[in-house]
Design an enzyme around this catalytic site. Sequence first.
Site, PDB file in Angstrom:
ATOM      1  N   HIS A   1      24.211  48.091 -64.576  1.00 42.41           N
ATOM      2  CA  HIS A   1      22.813  48.219 -65.022  1.00 42.41           C
ATOM      3  C   HIS A   1      22.666  47.926 -66.514  1.00 42.41           C
ATOM      4  O   HIS A   1      21.733  47.248 -66.932  1.00 42.41           O
ATOM      5  CB  HIS A   1      22.288  49.622 -64.741  1.00 42.41           C
ATOM      6  CG  HIS A   1      22.410  50.026 -63.308  1.00 42.41           C
ATOM      7  ND1 HIS A   1      21.900  49.268 -62.283  1.00 42.41           N
ATOM      8  CD2 HIS A   1      23.006  51.094 -62.729  1.00 42.41           C
ATOM      9  CE1 HIS A   1      22.165  49.870 -61.129  1.00 42.41           C
ATOM     10  NE2 HIS A   1      22.840  50.974 -61.368  1.00 42.41           N
TER      11      HIS A   1
ATOM     12  N   HIS B   1      16.888  50.037 -56.604  1.00 44.11           N
ATOM     13  CA  HIS B   1      16.892  49.611 -55.195  1.00 44.11           C
ATOM     14  C   HIS B   1      15.483  49.203 -54.745  1.00 44.11           C
ATOM     15  O   HIS B   1      15.319  48.231 -54.004  1.00 44.11           O
ATOM     16  CB  HIS B   1      17.468  50.695 -54.295  1.00 44.11           C
ATOM     17  CG  HIS B   1      18.879  51.069 -54.662  1.00 44.11           C
ATOM     18  ND1 HIS B   1      19.494  52.195 -54.195  1.00 44.11           N
ATOM     19  CD2 HIS B   1      19.787  50.454 -55.477  1.00 44.11           C
ATOM     20  CE1 HIS B   1      20.728  52.261 -54.695  1.00 44.11           C
ATOM     21  NE2 HIS B   1      20.924  51.220 -55.484  1.00 44.11           N
TER      22      HIS B   1
HETATM   23 ZN   LIG Z   1      22.680  50.741 -56.538  1.00 45.54          ZN
END
Ligand SMILES: [Zn+2]
Length: 311
Positions: free
Chosen positions: A272, A82
């Site tokens: 990810h 983030h």
């Molecule tokens: Zn996230």
Amino acid sequence: MLQQRTLKSLTRAVGVGLHSGQRVELTLRPAPIDTGIVFRRVDLANPVDIPVNAQSVCDTRMASTISPNGDPGLPKVNTIEHLMSACAGLGLDNLIVDITAEEVPILDGSSASFVYLLQSAGIELQKAPKRFIKVIKPVEVREGEGRTLKWARLDPYHGYKLAFEIDFDHPAVDQTGQRVEFDFSSGQYKRDIARARTFGFAKDFEVMRARGLGLGGGMDNAIVVDDHRVLNSDGLRYDDEFVKHKILDAIGDLYVVGRPLLAAYSAYKSGHALNNVLLRALLADPSAYEIVTFDDEAKAPKGMAELAPAW
Ligand SMILES: [Zn+2]
């Protein structure tokens, strides 16, 4: 010349890690030209620097975790995505991040708090050209098949745009949207993407807690759903907040490459891990990209030359 950017002054944040529940302090500092983004574990007797690059990613199971050269035996920092997304959103090239624990604080579960912090510190232009990774050949990675299929790809594009599709079988998502596109030329990262929070099932949070994970998680920093609906009393921040968070994550995952991309990213159910596989596939093929700078800002793609306005 389109210049590199760092912070004007340092800024601090305190929060808890999503998984560890541990208190952590961040100090974001200006950094010299060509530093890139470097995390510094200042809680260790001998502070360890972890420069962010595609090879430093050592674990992508719950979040993006980095260590020096991706060595899992060395000190780590996890949940960097983030903060990395906020840096990409503001076009920050150079930054030192002092951190007092192994996990970046989750704050409100989006990147909006990081954007606010970075913008409060101010953004400074540096006397060196900003270097982009320009994708010149399509690169695609796939995993699974049928219902487990996931893919992510990069195509040549004069600018940077992302399209993401999820297939999340849940009434709250079916009503809102499974696909979203975002183009950096809009200059609206902060407005359209940054506020999207991470999400999870209440039952998964319970399972994670039993395993000692997700200890800092709750409705203050995540959208929590049961089988039927969103449990947060104030509802969603965007109608399509779920898939927007996946774009926010992808922007952060891709920014670990260390330079902004000039490309069209598209993905189906990526995460990810697959985003990192995509980056490594790009870097493994030197004929798929080139490093470019813009002596004439007018030739840069729209949205890349403008500093994001103050918060
Ligand atoms: Zn996230």
